[in-house]
Each structure stands twice: as C-alpha cells, then as structure tokens.
Design a protein around this motif. Structure first.
Motif, short mmCIF file in Angstrom:
data_model
loop_
_atom_site.label_atom_id
_atom_site.label_comp_id
_atom_site.label_asym_id
_atom_site.label_seq_id
_atom_site.Cartn_x
_atom_site.Cartn_y
_atom_site.Cartn_z
N PHE A 3 0.83 -1.20 0.00
CA PHE A 3 0.00 0.00 0.00
C PHE A 3 0.87 1.26 0.00
O PHE A 3 2.01 1.25 0.48
CB PHE A 3 -0.90 0.02 1.23
N GLU A 5 0.30 4.15 1.68
CA GLU A 5 0.47 4.85 2.96
C GLU A 5 1.64 4.33 3.80
O GLU A 5 2.52 5.11 4.18
CB GLU A 5 -0.82 4.82 3.78
N PHE A 207 -1.42 1.55 18.48
CA PHE A 207 -1.90 2.66 17.65
C PHE A 207 -1.94 3.96 18.45
O PHE A 207 -1.46 5.01 17.99
CB PHE A 207 -3.29 2.29 17.12
N ASP A 251 0.93 -4.53 16.43
CA ASP A 251 -0.40 -5.08 16.17
C ASP A 251 -0.48 -5.85 14.84
O ASP A 251 -1.57 -6.05 14.31
CB ASP A 251 -1.48 -3.98 16.20
N ASN A 253 0.06 -4.80 12.07
CA ASN A 253 -0.56 -3.91 11.07
C ASN A 253 0.51 -3.02 10.45
O ASN A 253 1.16 -2.25 11.14
CB ASN A 253 -1.64 -3.06 11.78
N PHE A 255 0.30 -0.39 8.74
CA PHE A 255 0.00 1.04 8.86
C PHE A 255 0.44 1.54 10.24
O PHE A 255 1.13 2.56 10.35
CB PHE A 255 -1.50 1.30 8.65
#
Lengths: 266, 342
Positions: A3, A5, A207, A251, A253, A255
């Motif tokens: 991706f 981002e 996060f 996590d 993740n 991002f």
C-alpha cells in the motif's frame, strides 16, 4: 499487497538512515510506479482512482523527486472537499454538525466532503514541498480550527453529531497538530488539543501510543514547555516499545507499524 | 372535397395509443436520472418478488446476556431455516461502531461468542473469523479491548480481521443503483462462502434503522473510502446499500440481530438502552430488518431504505410476505423512541 500509505510513511521515517538506502530506493520506485496519469495516487496497485494517498506520496517524494511530487501537488490543488453554498443548508449543517460548511479542506476521494485526516495530511505534504502561502492552505488551516472539539482535539470531521459531542481521536488530533505546528499556528485550540493528547486516560494500544510518540517527538520545536514535551515523548516511546511484537510489527498492522517507525529515527 | 370519416373503434384505438405513448413519456421522464432500463428491471423484479415464497424470520426471547444465548441461537437457526454452512468458510460481522459509556451501540460479545461456538461445534463450519471495518476510528484494537471482544476472541481462539486494511478485491456492481460500476471489498469477505451479519437492534438518524443491511457498511475498506466511508453516503445511502445487498459476493448469508438490549433515539451512537430481550434471525436481510422495525414499534413502510429495496425486489418487508417463527412478535415488541431527523 503493498500500500502507498505505509510505504510513504516508512520512507519518510528512514530517509536519513544510511542503513536503509536500498529500502528507500525500492520504496521510491514503488511510489513512482504507482503515480497515475492525472498526477495522483490510489491506495495500492489495483486502485484506479487518485485520492488521499496523493498527499502521502507527495510528502515522501518531496526531497528526492521534485518533478514527480509537483504533479502530485497539482492534483492536490485541483481537488477539494465539497463546499455548501445554499444558505438554508449552511444553517442546517450548522445545527446538526456544528460546523461552518462554507469552509472546506481535502476529501478522502474526489466528490466527498473534507475530513480532518486528509486535510492535515495535504497540509503536511504541501509544507514538505515548501509551499506556504497558497489560499487552499489558508482555508485548510481555517477548516481545522473550525472543526476542533471545544474541549480539545479532533474527531474525524465534525465535532458534534445531531445530539451528541464526538470524542477526539488520537490519529486526527496528532496529525492536525503536526499540520498546524508546521504552519506555526499556535492558539487556544492547539493548546487544548495538546493538553488532550498529553492525557493518559485511554486504552493503551500500539496505535494510540504510536501517534502520541510521533507527535511528541516531532513537536519539540513548537512546544513552549520543552521539558514536558520531552517527557511525553519518552513515556510514549517506552510504552510503544513494550507493545512491539516478536516479529517487529505493532499489532501486526503495517499502517500502525509505519507510524511507529516515524519515531525510530529520533 | 373528400369527406374524411373516422370510426368510433379507430378513435378509441388512437386514444389508447396516445395514452400509452404519453404514459411511456412520463415514465421515461420520471426515470431519466437512473435510466428506464434499470428502473424497469428493478420494478419487474420487485413485482416478481410478490410471487416468491415468503421469507422466514425467527425470533427468540433472551432476557439477558447471562441467559442461554447459545440455546436461543440453536432454535433461531432451525426456525429460520438457515443455510447449510457445514465445511464453509464463514465471516461473522458484528457491529463495532464505537464504544461510548452507557450507550449500547455495539453487538455484545456474548452474542458473537455463542454464535462462534454454535458454528464450530454444531454447524461444523470449516473456518470462521470475526471481521469488522470500523467507520469512526482507524484502528479497532482499543475498541476490541473496550467492548470485551479481545478477551472473547482469545477464549474462542478465533482470529479478528480488520477489513479496513485487508487486501482489496474489485467487485462488479450489478444493480446500477449507485453511480459506481465496481466496489473494492476486503478479500476476506469477497472470498468467503458465507457472511453472517450480526448487528445491534437500534435506530439510526440517517436511515431510521440500523440493522443487518446498514451493518454491511463495515465490509467496505476504510483505507480506500475513508473514515467514515462518506464517499459511499454521497452515492445515496439507500442506493449504495441496495448495491451492497444485490452484489454481495458471498454465496450464503444470514443475519442474527442482537436485540437483547437495543438502542433507541439518536442511533447509531448516542441513543439510550431498551431491554428488548430478543434475538432475531433470518436469511433475507430485508425481512429481518423489517421485523426489527416492527419489534421496535416502528413502521418499516415508513423507512425509505427498506421500501426502496423491497420495491426493487431485494427482499420482503410486507408482513404478509414474512413468515415469523419462534416467539411471537407482540410478546417481544417494545416501543422505541425514533431517531431524530438529521
């Protein structure tokens, strides 16, 4: 699937690191390859529509690929969030959402209303391109100030919905503050937002800590109470590192991991 | 001079032909924005749905989250004639819209836990995951902790998939309701054999009801459509949700509504609790949501979103076309305060 981002965020984080030269080179190639004919970026290779990722890509390529980034800047300047012009509708929106709908910023996608995250991100991208006096930037700053929650911070867009106040969210608050810091905007709204961000009455996730760590480590030059800012940054970094998984991610993740990576070079 | 005469029969034919042409012109004008062909297709399918077998919806009484939720789901599954999901890859999609103290706006984990246990031990599905793409927050982890889902999923040993960041799969939209020809959807949903929508029974200030259909907003990736996926609202909420229902790629679907404690007033977030003590289940999402509306003392025929989809033949909302099983609707009905108009 790769991706835009996380690629752009990691590139911004690692740009100055000598050990990451090859990684950054590949990330640059990936971003340049994904630029669309209209100058913008989608979120990943299958996405055939330019949108908010354009700001991430412009920011990431601002230092290294000026011509590519300039085309992205034009895309950003050519797109804005919906603007309400009908007086009755302006008044209705004022009552339902408590916002001034005549002021707009940047949308997630063309044809949408403006939202905090893409607006703040676009400001940071334009700032990285050393553009500071464009009317769109001035309006976007007004947009962020108008949408602030009275008690401090930002939700995704409006501060109120129909009958209730919306709570601040960490990513929108941190990014809006980073953007306003970049334009040297300092007032009661930014002070209240910073006070909210300094509180620790939240559910401690990677996060939440990653966004706080990013903001506090980058805000040193903007905050008058430097000692407090450093203390917040250190606390956030310690808490964040404790949440890193064995595989190095946060996590699991990419991002969240990319935002955490923003703090690793300080 | 020729004496031109027209018979009465010819005159009637002319008048009839003119009427048909004028009527056609009116219909064409009225349907110009969506296209006559689409309008005719939706209308014909809606008319055909009137002759389809009634949709079955089951209701169960569950007085509290400590009661026998598993037993109630077992009864609902049987009464609602649920699809056979043995050896299926199943996605369970609860509504985790947000966590706000004293606002019961999300599907309680006890309902999802009982459903997971039932699917694995009794239905014997091949695999099951819990998935959500939150709309107001970019990251679901705090929500999972606050709502009790993280602990529940750990106990159940079931994975959570964040649909906002899943790989993207383009799904062709066949309905033509929204001005989009495709939609990116999370791969986990697009490739599953079955989707079980597990919403909260609640009112909603935009759509009047937030049921199994509105819950589908969570399967659309936020990383593409933003937070709160407003790009899709701009398409028209009714049109976009009709598109989702019509084009959902999962071959099998079921809805299980958590109405043990519902939310009235300013849904989807700020309403107040109502102890409805009900679970609702069925395979026709529209029939389930229409039944939920009646359970809340609201008229589904006054909800544009349901009326439009029923007219287009995407399910049933007419009480005469819904076969209710299990506990009687009147026994469970509670009058909810409607959502304020926004």
């Amino acid at each position: 699937m790769s991706f835009v981002e996380p690629t752009a965020a990691v590139m911004i984080a690692l740009e100055q690191d000598a050990f990451a030269v090859d990684l950054v080179r590949r990330a640059r190639a990936f971003l340049k390859q994904l630029q669309r004919a209209d100058g913008g970026w989608g979120i990943a290779a299958p996405d055939d529509e330019s949108g908010w990722m354009t700001a991430w890509a412009v920011w990431a390529l601002a230092q290294s690929d000026d011509d590519v980034a300039q085309r992205g800047v034009q895309w950003l300047l050519n797109h804005s969030g919906l603007r309400v012009t009908d007086p009755k509708e302006i008044e209705r929106v004022k009552q339902v959402l408590k916002i001034d709908a005549t002021i707009t910023g940047w949308p997630w996608l063309p044809g949408d209303a403006a939202w905090i995250f893409p607006t703040a991100l676009a400001l940071l991208a334009l700032n990285a391109m050393r553009i500071h006096e464009h009317p769109r930037e001035q309006e976007a700053i007004q947009y962020l100030l108008d949408r602030a929650i009275p008690t401090g911070g930002w939700n995704i867009g409006n501060p109120f919905m129909v009958t209730g106040d919306l709570p601040p969210t960490v990513e929108n608050t941190a990014l809006a503050l980073l953007a306003l810091d970049a334009y040297a905007i300092e007032n009661e709204i930014t002070r209240r937002a910073r006070a909210w961000l300094a509180q620790e009455n939240f559910t401690p996730t990677a996060f939440e800590w990653a966004w706080r760590a990013w903001y506090w480590t980058r805000s040193k030059s903007q905050v008058s109470d430097l000692k407090a800012s450093e203390e917040y940054a250190n606390r956030a970094l310690v808490a964040l590192k404790e949440l890193q998984r064995a595989d190095g991610s946060f996590d699991g993740n990419p991002f969240t991991t990319a935002i955490a990576a923003m703090t690793l070079d300080v | 001079m020729t004496n031109f005469k027209i018979s009465r029969r010819a005159l009637l034919r002319l008048a009839l032909g003119g009427g048909i042409i004028a009527g056609g012109a009116v219909v064409y004008k009225q349907t110009e924005s969506v296209g006559f062909d689409k309008w005719a297709r939706w209308m014909l399918r809606g008319q055909a749905a009137r002759f389809a077998p009634a949709s079955r919806v089951a209701l169960a009484a569950v007085p509290s989250y400590d009661a026998d939720v598993l037993g109630a789901i077992r009864a609902l599954w049987r009464d609602a004639n649920a699809p056979d999901l043995q050896n299926a890859n199943v996605v369970v999609k609860p509504n985790l819209v947000d966590y706000i103290t004293e606002r019961p706006c999300y599907t309680m984990p006890q309902v999802t836990a009982a459903l997971l246990q039932f699917l694995r031990e009794e239905v014997r599905v091949k695999s099951v995951v819990v998935a959500e793409g939150t709309t107001f927050r970019r990251d679901p982890h705090a929500l999972l902790i606050q709502t009790g889902y993280r602990d529940m999923l750990a106990r159940q040993r079931v994975a959570f998939v964040d649909l906002n960041y899943d790989d993207l799969v383009p799904i062709p939209l066949r309905g033509g309701y929204a001005k989009m020809d495709k939609l990116f959807m999370a791969r986990t949903v697009a490739q599953a054999d079955a989707l079980i929508s597990v919403p909260k029974l609640k009112t909603h200030h935009w759509t009047r009801i937030s049921g199994s259909i509105k819950n589908l907003f969570g399967i659309v990736p936020g990383v593409k459509y933003g937070f709160p996926k407003n790009t899709l609202h701009i398409q028209g909420i009714d049109a976009f949700l009709a598109e989702l229902v019509d084009s959902l790629p999962t071959p099998k679907r079921f809805a299980l509504v958590d109405g043990i404690v519902g939310l009235q007033g300013d849904g989807p977030l700020f309403g107040t609790p109502v102890a409805s003590g009900a679970l609702v289940g069925g395979g026709d999402f529209l029939a389930v949501d229409a039944t939920c509306a009646r359970l809340m003392g609201l008229d589904p025929a006054a909800m544009e979103i349901l009326v439009f989809m029923a007219w287009a033949g995407l399910g049933q909302i007419d009480a005469n076309r819904i076969e209710l099983r299990g506990v009687g609707l009147d026994t469970l009905r509670k009058n909810y305060e409607p959502a304020p108009s926004a």
